[in-house]
Design a protein around this motif. Structure first.
Motif, PDB file in Angstrom:
ATOM      1  N   ASP A 249      -0.806  -1.968  -9.966  1.00 16.51           N
ATOM      2  CA  ASP A 249      -2.037  -2.756  -9.868  1.00 16.51           C
ATOM      3  C   ASP A 249      -3.272  -1.885  -9.686  1.00 16.51           C
ATOM      4  OD1 ASP A 249      -0.732  -5.116 -10.209  1.00 16.51           O
ATOM      5  OD2 ASP A 249      -0.615  -5.623  -8.083  1.00 16.51           O
ATOM      6  N   ILE A 250      -3.111  -0.566  -9.640  1.00 15.02           N
ATOM      7  CA  ILE A 250      -4.250   0.328  -9.453  1.00 15.02           C
ATOM      8  C   ILE A 250      -5.089   0.315 -10.729  1.00 15.02           C
ATOM      9  CG2 ILE A 250      -4.963   2.682  -8.950  1.00 15.02           C
ATOM     10  CD1 ILE A 250      -2.369   3.057  -7.432  1.00 15.02           C
TER      11      ILE A 250
ATOM     12  N   ARG B 146       0.863  -1.179   0.000  1.00 11.08           N
ATOM     13  CA  ARG B 146       0.000   0.000   0.000  1.00 11.08           C
ATOM     14  C   ARG B 146       0.900   1.230   0.000  1.00 11.08           C
ATOM     15  NH1 ARG B 146      -5.022   0.171   3.915  1.00 11.08           N
ATOM     16  NH2 ARG B 146      -5.471   1.799   2.350  1.00 11.08           N
ATOM     17  N   PRO B 147       1.277   1.705  -1.181  1.00 12.98           N
ATOM     18  CA  PRO B 147       2.213   2.823  -1.259  1.00 12.98           C
ATOM     19  C   PRO B 147       1.547   4.159  -0.925  1.00 12.98           C
ATOM     20  CG  PRO B 147       1.517   2.185  -3.444  1.00 12.98           C
ATOM     21  CD  PRO B 147       0.895   1.192  -2.504  1.00 12.98           C
ATOM     22  N   VAL B 148       2.376   5.131  -0.637  1.00 16.17           N
ATOM     23  CA  VAL B 148       1.940   6.504  -0.388  1.00 16.17           C
ATOM     24  C   VAL B 148       2.257   7.332  -1.627  1.00 16.17           C
ATOM     25  CG1 VAL B 148       2.176   8.526   1.095  1.00 16.17           C
ATOM     26  CG2 VAL B 148       2.352   6.228   2.079  1.00 16.17           C
ATOM     27  N   LEU B 149       1.263   8.067  -2.117  1.00 10.31           N
ATOM     28  CA  LEU B 149       1.418   8.881  -3.316  1.00 10.31           C
ATOM     29  C   LEU B 149       1.249  10.353  -2.981  1.00 10.31           C
ATOM     30  CD1 LEU B 149       0.073   5.999  -4.280  1.00 10.31           C
ATOM     31  CD2 LEU B 149      -0.079   7.175  -6.475  1.00 10.31           C
ATOM     32  N   GLN B 150       1.992  11.191  -3.694  1.00 13.86           N
ATOM     33  CA  GLN B 150       1.857  12.644  -3.578  1.00 13.86           C
ATOM     34  C   GLN B 150       1.158  13.128  -4.833  1.00 13.86           C
ATOM     35  OE1 GLN B 150       3.401  14.441  -0.925  1.00 13.86           O
ATOM     36  NE2 GLN B 150       3.688  16.519  -1.646  1.00 13.86           N
TER      37      GLN B 150
ATOM     38  N   ARG C  36      -1.109  13.931   0.131  1.00 17.98           N
ATOM     39  CA  ARG C  36      -0.629  12.553   0.221  1.00 17.98           C
ATOM     40  C   ARG C  36      -1.809  11.610   0.419  1.00 17.98           C
ATOM     41  NH1 ARG C  36       5.003  12.919   3.798  1.00 17.98           N
ATOM     42  NH2 ARG C  36       6.025  14.441   2.423  1.00 17.98           N
ATOM     43  N   TYR C  37      -1.764  10.513  -0.345  1.00 20.03           N
ATOM     44  CA  TYR C  37      -2.832   9.523  -0.315  1.00 20.03           C
ATOM     45  C   TYR C  37      -2.221   8.140  -0.164  1.00 20.03           C
ATOM     46  CZ  TYR C  37      -5.641  13.349  -2.200  1.00 20.03           C
ATOM     47  OH  TYR C  37      -6.266  14.551  -2.384  1.00 20.03           O
ATOM     48  N   LEU C  38      -2.952   7.295   0.542  1.00 18.82           N
ATOM     49  CA  LEU C  38      -2.559   5.898   0.721  1.00 18.82           C
ATOM     50  C   LEU C  38      -3.346   5.052  -0.262  1.00 18.82           C
ATOM     51  CD1 LEU C  38      -0.894   3.851   2.416  1.00 18.82           C
ATOM     52  CD2 LEU C  38      -2.906   3.629   3.887  1.00 18.82           C
ATOM     53  N   ALA C  39      -2.647   4.339  -1.134  1.00 18.36           N
ATOM     54  CA  ALA C  39      -3.298   3.497  -2.129  1.00 18.36           C
ATOM     55  C   ALA C  39      -3.698   2.161  -1.510  1.00 18.36           C
ATOM     56  CB  ALA C  39      -2.377   3.277  -3.326  1.00 18.36           C
ATOM     57  N   ALA C  40      -4.658   1.499  -2.145  1.00 24.67           N
ATOM     58  CA  ALA C  40      -5.145   0.219  -1.648  1.00 24.67           C
ATOM     59  C   ALA C  40      -4.344  -0.959  -2.179  1.00 24.67           C
ATOM     60  CB  ALA C  40      -6.624   0.032  -1.999  1.00 24.67           C
ATOM     61  N   ARG C  41      -3.508  -0.718  -3.200  1.00 27.63           N
ATOM     62  CA  ARG C  41      -2.747  -1.798  -3.827  1.00 27.63           C
ATOM     63  C   ARG C  41      -1.486  -1.207  -4.438  1.00 27.63           C
ATOM     64  NH1 ARG C  41      -6.616  -4.475  -5.886  1.00 27.63           N
ATOM     65  NH2 ARG C  41      -8.258  -3.173  -4.987  1.00 27.63           N
TER      66      ARG C  41
ATOM     67  N   VAL D  39      -6.927   9.333   2.463  1.00 26.68           N
ATOM     68  CA  VAL D  39      -6.054  10.432   2.873  1.00 26.68           C
ATOM     69  C   VAL D  39      -5.031   9.920   3.877  1.00 26.68           C
ATOM     70  CG1 VAL D  39      -5.963  12.706   3.927  1.00 26.68           C
ATOM     71  CG2 VAL D  39      -7.866  12.116   2.434  1.00 26.68           C
ATOM     72  N   PHE D  40      -3.772  10.144   3.580  1.00 23.59           N
ATOM     73  CA  PHE D  40      -2.698   9.578   4.387  1.00 23.59           C
ATOM     74  C   PHE D  40      -2.549  10.340   5.697  1.00 23.59           C
ATOM     75  CE2 PHE D  40       1.841   9.547   5.590  1.00 23.59           C
ATOM     76  CZ  PHE D  40       1.971   8.191   5.855  1.00 23.59           C
ATOM     77  N   ASP D  41      -2.573   9.590   6.785  1.00 25.20           N
ATOM     78  CA  ASP D  41      -2.329  10.141   8.114  1.00 25.20           C
ATOM     79  C   ASP D  41      -1.086   9.447   8.661  1.00 25.20           C
ATOM     80  OD1 ASP D  41      -2.354  10.527  10.999  1.00 25.20           O
ATOM     81  OD2 ASP D  41      -4.376  11.310  10.735  1.00 25.20           O
ATOM     82  N   PRO D  42      -0.002  10.168   8.912  1.00 25.51           N
ATOM     83  CA  PRO D  42       1.250   9.521   9.317  1.00 25.51           C
ATOM     84  C   PRO D  42       1.158   8.768  10.639  1.00 25.51           C
ATOM     85  CG  PRO D  42       1.410  11.894   9.552  1.00 25.51           C
ATOM     86  CD  PRO D  42       0.130  11.627   8.820  1.00 25.51           C
ATOM     87  N   LEU D  43       0.208   9.111  11.488  1.00 29.10           N
ATOM     88  CA  LEU D  43       0.080   8.396  12.760  1.00 29.10           C
ATOM     89  C   LEU D  43      -0.829   7.174  12.626  1.00 29.10           C
ATOM     90  CD1 LEU D  43      -0.115  11.311  15.357  1.00 29.10           C
ATOM     91  CD2 LEU D  43       1.863   9.966  14.627  1.00 29.10           C
TER      92      LEU D  43
END
Length: 287
Positions: free
Chosen positions: A176-177, A158-162, A167-172, A262-266
């Motif tokens: 593979d998206i 699950r990579p992080v994209l800018q 920043r967003y967290l991908a599901a795959r 939406v990516f949350d670092p915590l």
């Protein structure tokens, strides 16, 4: 030769004859996505059974079992009902309710105390899943939590994209998206968002900064798939999760919800990796 009798508006048995009126499905111009209401169906990647996706009051999707169940057989914490297309995590006072698919999915461990009716239903789903696996109609997905060393060196699950400076967290994984648009045959487009003839992102290390006044994280840098250097139209295509062909056809409806989170670092610290993935076709590293 013409018939001399006129239609009385009733069938032969006296029942009123009401002609069917065709209803056309439309997408509202102010809709945040182009998802048709009757197209929010998907197959579970783990068990192969159908899931009906609904939107909750705060906008997040939830996958429900397609059939209604007797509320007496469902634990209170698992009862859902749908009102005007919005899913609510509670019963509606009737004897019927909906239940989230992960509660019944044979690929997941049970988290609630099951009744005999739910146990029998899950057993039937498990038999159908085994039949799909035996016939080759269902391919089991790879393990969701591979070893940390493999994830760090190979590719994040699950990579992080800018995208658009967010920043967003991908599901795959990146390659593979899948495009969420609907084809003319009313199937989901099988093309990927990462196209060989379109601008690609760059893997780079960025500061793992906290957000909304949170404390600083112990990790200094994290691997991010950066897309901010490509044109705005291409970033918008990634954000709407569409292939280049369907990005050029905005009239095509969506068959699934975009899988960005939406990516949350915590909250998502488990998906923070301090090493860049290995190079492969379609991926580049920023020197």
């Amino acid at each position: 030769m013409c018939s001399l009798t006129t239609s009385s508006g009733r069938r032969w048995d006296g029942a009123p004859s009401t002609p069917w009126r065709l209803l056309s499905l439309r997408v509202a111009a102010d809709s945040p996505n182009r998802l048709l209401r009757t197209a929010q169906r998907q197959r579970c990647r783990d068990c192969g059974h159908r899931i009906d996706w609904y939107t909750r009051a705060h906008g997040q999707p939830v996958g429900l079992h397609p059939q209604e169940l007797d509320a007496a057989a469902v634990p209170v914490s698992c009862r859902w009902h749908v009102d005007s297309g919005i899913a609510h995590a509670a019963g509606d006072g009737t004897r019927w309710c909906r239940i989230p698919h992960p509660v019944l999915c044979p690929a997941h461990e049970p988290t609630e105390q099951w009744t005999s009716q739910l146990a029998e239903l899950r057993r039937g789903l498990a038999v159908r899943t085994r039949r799909l696996l035996d016939t080759g109609a269902l391919t089991p997905p790879p393990p969701s939590d591979p070893p940390a060393a493999e994830v760090s060196v190979c590719r994040p699950a699950r990579p992080v994209l800018q995208i658009l400076y967010g920043r967003y967290l991908a599901a795959r994984p990146i390659d593979d998206i899948q495009c969420v648009a609907q084809t003319r045959r009313r199937h989901r487009c099988h093309y990927r968002v990462l196209a060989p003839d379109a601008p690609a992102g760059i893997w780079t290390l960025m500061p793992a900064t906290a957000t909304r006044g949170q404390l600083a994280l112990p990790a200094a840098d994290m691997a991010v798939y950066d897309l901010t250097h490509i044109p705005y139209a291409e970033q918008l295509r990634w954000r709407t999760q569409r292939c280049p062909a369907h990005a050029a056809a905005p009239q095509a409806a969506d068959l699934a919800l975009a899988e960005w989170e939406v990516f949350d670092p915590l909250l998502h610290h488990w998906h923070i990796h301090s090493r860049l993935p290995a190079t492969s076709p379609g991926r580049r590293k920023r020197p």
